[in-house]
Design a protein around this motif. Structure first.
Motif, mmCIF file in Angstrom:
data_model
loop_
_atom_site.group_PDB
_atom_site.id
_atom_site.type_symbol
_atom_site.label_atom_id
_atom_site.label_comp_id
_atom_site.label_asym_id
_atom_site.label_seq_id
_atom_site.Cartn_x
_atom_site.Cartn_y
_atom_site.Cartn_z
ATOM 1 N N MET A 1 -5.023 -3.560 4.704
ATOM 2 C CA MET A 1 -4.725 -3.050 3.427
ATOM 3 C C MET A 1 -5.877 -2.019 2.887
ATOM 4 O O MET A 1 -5.667 -1.117 2.424
ATOM 5 N N SER A 2 -6.972 -2.869 2.850
ATOM 6 C CA SER A 2 -8.326 -2.190 2.223
ATOM 7 C C SER A 2 -8.576 -1.163 3.240
ATOM 8 O O SER A 2 -9.014 -0.054 2.488
ATOM 9 N N ARG B 1 0.435 4.534 -5.411
ATOM 10 C CA ARG B 1 0.780 3.310 -4.844
ATOM 11 C C ARG B 1 1.908 2.885 -5.996
ATOM 12 O O ARG B 1 3.202 2.704 -5.502
ATOM 13 N N VAL C 1 -6.319 1.961 2.600
ATOM 14 C CA VAL C 1 -6.729 2.517 1.155
ATOM 15 C C VAL C 1 -7.859 3.439 1.358
ATOM 16 O O VAL C 1 -8.134 4.398 0.714
ATOM 17 N N THR D 1 0.855 -1.201 0.078
ATOM 18 C CA THR D 1 0.036 0.020 -0.023
ATOM 19 C C THR D 1 0.823 1.473 0.117
ATOM 20 O O THR D 1 0.257 2.342 -0.337
ATOM 21 N N PRO E 1 -3.381 -4.149 -4.103
ATOM 22 C CA PRO E 1 -2.556 -4.639 -3.149
ATOM 23 C C PRO E 1 -3.226 -5.932 -2.732
ATOM 24 O O PRO E 1 -2.383 -6.846 -2.596
#
Length: 431
Positions: free
Chosen positions: A340-341, A393, A344, A91, A402
């Protein structure tokens, strides 16, 4: 910096998406250009964004009823750091880790710091734990820690927090976050004013141990485990305590620690206005302190929070630097994918807030043009800045997608082969 995921694999994954990403980026660039916005400048801004990941979030969470161990979940702080490095590598938005003691207390602090540096990670605020008893501790926290009627238990809790500061100093951290579950489950169980007096007395001792360049973040929570009366239940109590303690004491806002439908963005505005906004624990909530993935339930609220942060940054300038941290519990998803989500999604709200036309909004507010002022915010929120985030990214060496790159790497399968499933208590510290 050591790459946990093969860099060549990430490049190959990016190459598959390059043509479509460039097309989407160019199309969005045209839309933004008509609004007078330079997409490359916005992408450069996105590359500056950073949010810390919680070490405890790398493990599988649980509920009051059960915990289902995840495949390959970390068994110690070093394995947590490796998982956190994967999140940052893909990320490029999570360069720091927030540790929780004693869960993450290393036998060799310098070894942990060296390992983190090798992975390209630093340390954000450290967190103390006086909301559960540890093996072998002398005095229980069942009836309170910093507010306990037992002076020895209070002294024990204070000593733990001071130890956290010392560990944080050795690791390069600059802040301590203090959350206590102290309170009452029945009327009459505790003198409400006396409990806060004892809390402040304890916190004064911790505050006195802070290095000159440190802050202490006071975290409030409406309920749980104290369901009748929680000692630090709301932002007003947090603000009053932070003001009483001094300039190094700030308020931390966890998005799930409020009653349903609370106007959290107004709380952010108030704390920023009076110089007491220390930072955030980002997550999402449907009913209570659900600790769901950030942006999974109410992304508009997250955007409105960042709209207030963007306004405060314009007013306060470079001095305005609240700490951004995730704080989530992952029961049914891969923790790495969820973190990760979430990183973001928080970055998305940050970029969307930068799209708000501040001059236009101010003019509409002055004219009392209510509908158009609301639409001014909605226009920024509705803008799909996904291509900007992906390009940021890629330009920073991360993954355009990702989660796809992570799955293609086989990382979870690889660590599962060397980290056997662990029943019972979680290595993440989540209960």
């Amino acid at each position: 910096m050591k790459s946990v995921i093969d860099a060549g694999l990430v490049q190959d994954q990016n190459a598959k998406l390059d043509a479509n990403l460039q097309a989407d980026y160019d199309a969005l660039g045209g839309v933004l250009s008509r609004r007078g916005v330079d997409i490359d400048k916005l992408t450069a801004l996105a590359q500056t964004f950073a949010v810390a990941v919680p070490s405890w979030g790398a493990g599988t969470g649980g509920t009051r009823f059960a915990r289902f161990p995840g495949r390959g979940e970390p068994r110690n702080v070093f394995e947590k750091m490796e998982d956190c490095a994967v999140i940052n590598q893909l990320t490029r938005a999570t360069p720091a880790v927030s540790l929780h003691f004693p869960w993450d207390k290393p036998s060799d602090v310098q070894e942990l710091r060296g390992s983190a540096e090798e992975l390209g990670l630093g340390f954000d605020a450290v967190n103390s734990n006086t909301f559960q008893d540890q093996v072998g501790q002398e005095h229980t926290y069942k009836y309170g820690s910093l507010t306990s009627m037992n002076a020895a238990a209070r002294a024990q809790a204070v000593a733990h927090n001071i130890e956290c500061i010392e560990l944080g100093q050795a690791l390069g951290s600059k802040a301590l976050t203090v959350w206590v579950g102290d309170g009452a489950n029945f009327p009459g169980q505790s003198n409400l004013r006396g409990a806060l007096e004892r809390y402040l007395d304890s916190m004064r001792s911790i505050y006195a141990a802070l290095p000159d360049d440190w802050n202490i973040f006071i975290e409030h929570k409406l309920f749980e485990p104290a369901f009748y009366a929680t000692t630090i239940a709301d932002w007003g109590t947090s603000f009053a305590c932070a003001t009483t303690l001094g300039p190094k004491a700030k308020c931390l806002v966890d998005l799930g620690h409020h009653a349903p439908n609370t106007n959290i963005e107004m709380i952010v505005a108030r704390l920023a206005q009076f110089g007491k906004l220390g930072g955030f624990h980002f997550n999402d909530s449907k009913y209570g302190d659900d600790d769901l993935d950030s942006g999974s339930i109410n992304p508009f609220q997250l955007f409105l929070v960042f709209n207030e942060l963007a306004d405060a940054a314009l007013r306060e300038g470079a001095a305005f630097k609240p700490a951004y941290m995730l704080d989530q519990s992952h029961n049914v998803t891969d923790p790495i994918e969820s973190l990760m989500s979430s990183a973001v999604e928080v970055q998305r709200a940050f970029v969307q807030s930068a799209l708000v036309d501040r001059a236009e909004l101010a003019s509409l507010q002055e004219q009392n043009d209510v509908l158009q002022a609301a639409q001014c915010l909605k226009r920024a929120f509705r803008t799909d800045v996904g291509p900007i985030l992906a390009m940021a990214r890629v330009r920073s060496g991360g993954a355009a997608d990702p989660v796809a790159a992570y799955r293609a790497s086989g990382y979870r399968d690889r660590v599962a082969s060397v980290r056997p499933a662990k029943a019972g208590a979680s290595s993440s510290g989540i209960v």
